[in-house]
Design an enzyme around this catalytic site. Structure first.
Site, PDB file in Angstrom:
ATOM      1  CB  CYS A 162      32.529  46.312  36.734  1.00 35.93           C
ATOM      2  SG  CYS A 162      32.009  45.266  36.134  1.00 35.93           S
ATOM      3  CG  HIS A 302      35.750  51.569  34.219  1.00 34.25           C
ATOM      4  ND1 HIS A 302      36.116  50.268  36.440  1.00 34.25           N
ATOM      5  CD2 HIS A 302      34.213  50.567  33.324  1.00 34.25           C
ATOM      6  CE1 HIS A 302      35.306  49.175  35.258  1.00 34.25           C
ATOM      7  NE2 HIS A 302      34.085  49.746  34.803  1.00 34.25           N
ATOM      8  CD  GLU A 313      36.626  55.229  32.657  1.00 37.38           C
ATOM      9  OE1 GLU A 313      37.362  54.645  31.135  1.00 37.38           O
ATOM     10  OE2 GLU A 313      37.687  55.797  32.927  1.00 37.38           O
ATOM     11  CE  LYS A 331      38.368  47.514  34.243  1.00 35.92           C
ATOM     12  NZ  LYS A 331      38.534  48.656  34.701  1.00 35.92           N
ATOM     13  CG  HIS A 336      36.547  44.362  33.170  1.00 38.60           C
ATOM     14  ND1 HIS A 336      36.399  44.544  34.550  1.00 38.60           N
ATOM     15  CD2 HIS A 336      35.070  45.029  33.506  1.00 38.60           C
ATOM     16  CE1 HIS A 336      35.748  45.417  35.377  1.00 38.60           C
ATOM     17  NE2 HIS A 336      34.969  45.208  34.381  1.00 38.60           N
ATOM     18  CG  PHE A 395      27.331  45.463  33.874  1.00 40.40           C
ATOM     19  CD1 PHE A 395      27.991  46.600  32.887  1.00 40.40           C
ATOM     20  CD2 PHE A 395      27.852  44.441  33.786  1.00 40.40           C
ATOM     21  CE1 PHE A 395      28.126  46.341  31.760  1.00 40.40           C
ATOM     22  CE2 PHE A 395      28.382  44.271  32.751  1.00 40.40           C
ATOM     23  CZ  PHE A 395      29.103  44.995  31.300  1.00 40.40           C
TER      24      PHE A 395
END
Lengths: 407, 79
Positions: A162, A302, A313, A331, A336, A395
């Site tokens: 990502c 993110h 985050e 997002k 995403h 990830f």
């Protein structure tokens, strides 16, 4: 390597928020999620997604490209055309060997893979398409852009899940700083909305299961968030050294001032709860741009809408940048888009700098009390901002952070 | 034109997006903007639609649509 700033001279977007930069920007400013039931995902526990509206490959690219390119490449070609035109560059006239292509992609041709696998199981290996491999391999997107635009310099695809799109832009920046390229077409693309991929993400517990309320499913930083909504998208930026852009009188849409990267070294999918890796990437990006934390006015987070990411985050943002910086996650609208996300969000960050407007985080109705930062919600916020940070975490524990400044 | 030719022309137009104006007995695969990977795909499609298999060696020798139709007919293809 020279630390001179790199200019973003062109933007191209193909996102669930809209086809093209203007439509995508309007879409994220609306704060409305386009997520919907996805007929291709019928039978999968999570059968919702964010798809690019009105994308007809045959109409956009012709029948041959529609047949021979996987959708992740098709989306990128259309976004790259827009970005290169926006930069005022003519691929027929440029010095091709000095033009690089760096594109992030998490999955490659997932749809092709699944279709051909099914074919093999049903009809035998001799019926597998000769186009399987060229349509499947993730690097084909960079190869196709080289063919399409006579861009025959360094050419590669980055895979940091990502964070891939942001990594690609960082690597592109280095190719300009080192002098290897004069222009780099950089960004990310993803089109992995297939039953197998989505079943895999669903089994991980990564996806929102709010399938009866698709438009409310992606709700970054909200207390009721329960996972991300998978999306397809492509985002492309044209990058040049600032001096070169100035010399040709290009319109500079933003400067790419800093890039920082790190690895958590913690877990295959969960973020480090201490946010150590993310923090190092954020601090590295600031140091790279000779900027202090206090200069950052806004973070395009993110913000995936997963319980773990958003909390960790937000805590890291607060620790590194303080509580006053405005934070949004686009997002909430786009979903995403994995390998594309870092690139489309870099483009949204550039647009925030250009327009002095921060898009709202969709569906933020009740902010998670553990998230103590200033999340922009409900409506776009007018904010004259000079420095934007764009976070991307993959990830695998890969972190890529871009810092953009006003042109 | 034979029924096999019509079937082959259909496959080229429908599955490969070849403009019908470019499809003629003398047209080569190159004329129709089809490369060696397309030719493999074409052989698969022909096998499905016409029930005869074109081997890799035979495919290498195919130049024009006429060659292709002749080969398919010699192998007993019936549309």
């Amino acid at each position: 390597m020279s630390r001179e700033p790199v200019a973003v001279t062109g933007l191209g977007l193909v996102t669930p928020a809209g086809l093209g930069v203007e439509a995508s920007w309007r879409g994220v400013l609306s704060g409305r999620s386009p997520a919907a039931k996805d007929p291709n995902l019928a039978g999968v526990a999570v059968d919702i997604s964010c798809k690019v509206p009105e994308f007809d490959a045959t109409e956009q690219l012709g029948r041959k490209a529609a047949r021979r390119l996987d959708r992740f490449v098709q989306l990128a070609v259309v976004a790259a055309r827009e970005a290169i035109a926006d930069a005022g560059l003519d691929p027929d006239g440029w010095d091709g060997p000095r033009v690089g292509v760096v594109i992030g992609c998490g999955m490659g041709g997932a749809a092709t893979w699944e279709e051909q696998h099914r074919r093999m199981l049903e009809h035998g290996p001799e019926r597998v398409s000769a186009m399987l491999i060229p349509m499947l391999v993730p690097n084909m997107v960079a190869g196709q852009l080289a063919m399409e635009f006579h861009a025959t310099g360094p050419n590669l695809v980055t895979a940091t899940a990502c964070a891939s799109g942001a990594t690609a832009i960082g690597v592109a920046r280095d190719l300009l700083r080192s002098g290897a390229c004069d222009v780099v077409v950089a960004g990310g693309t993803e089109a992995g909305l297939t039953p197998l991929s989505i079943a895999g993400f669903a089994q991980m517990g990564a996806l929102s299961v709010r399938v009866d309320d698709p438009t409310g499913a992606s709700r970054p930083f909200d207390v009721a968030r329960d996972g991300f909504v998978a999306a397809e998208a492509a985002g492309i930026l044209v990058l040049e050294r600032g001096a070169d852009a100035a010399a040709r009188g290009a319109r500079v849409r933003a400067n790419l001032a800093g890039y920082g990267a790190s690895a958590d070294g913690y877990h295959i999918t969960a973020p480090d709860p201490d946010g150590g890796g993310a923090e190092r990437a954020m601090r590295a990006a600031l140091a790279d741009g000779d900027l202090s934390a206090g200069e950052v006015g806004h973070v395009n987070a993110h913000g995936t809408s997963t319980p773990l990411n958003d909390r960790s985050e937000a805590q890291t943002i607060r620790r590194v940048l303080g509580a006053d910086v405005s934070v949004t996650s686009t997002k909430g609208v786009t979903g995403h888009s994995l390998g594309a996300a870092g690139a489309i969000e870099a483009a949204f960050s550039a647009l925030t700098l250009e327009h002095g407007v921060v898009p709202p985080t969709a569906n933020l109705e009740s902010q998670d009390p553990e998230i103590e930062v200033d999340i922009v919600a409900k409506a776009p916020r007018e904010q004259a901002v000079d420095v934007v940070m764009s976070n991307s975490f993959g990830f695998g524990g890969q972190n890529a952070v871009l810092v953009l400044t006003k042109a | 034109m034979s029924a096999v030719y019509d079937k082959v022309a259909d496959i080229l137009a429908e599955k490969f997006g070849v403009p019908t104006d470019d499809i003629s007995p003398e047209a080569t695969f190159e004329d129709m903007d089809l490369d060696s990977l397309d030719l493999v795909e074409f052989a698969l499609a022909a096998e499905e639609e016409l029930g005869v298999r074109i081997s890799d060696e035979e495919a290498e020798d195919l130049k024009t649509l006429n060659d292709t139709v002749s080969l398919l007919e010699s192998k007993g293809a019936k549309a």
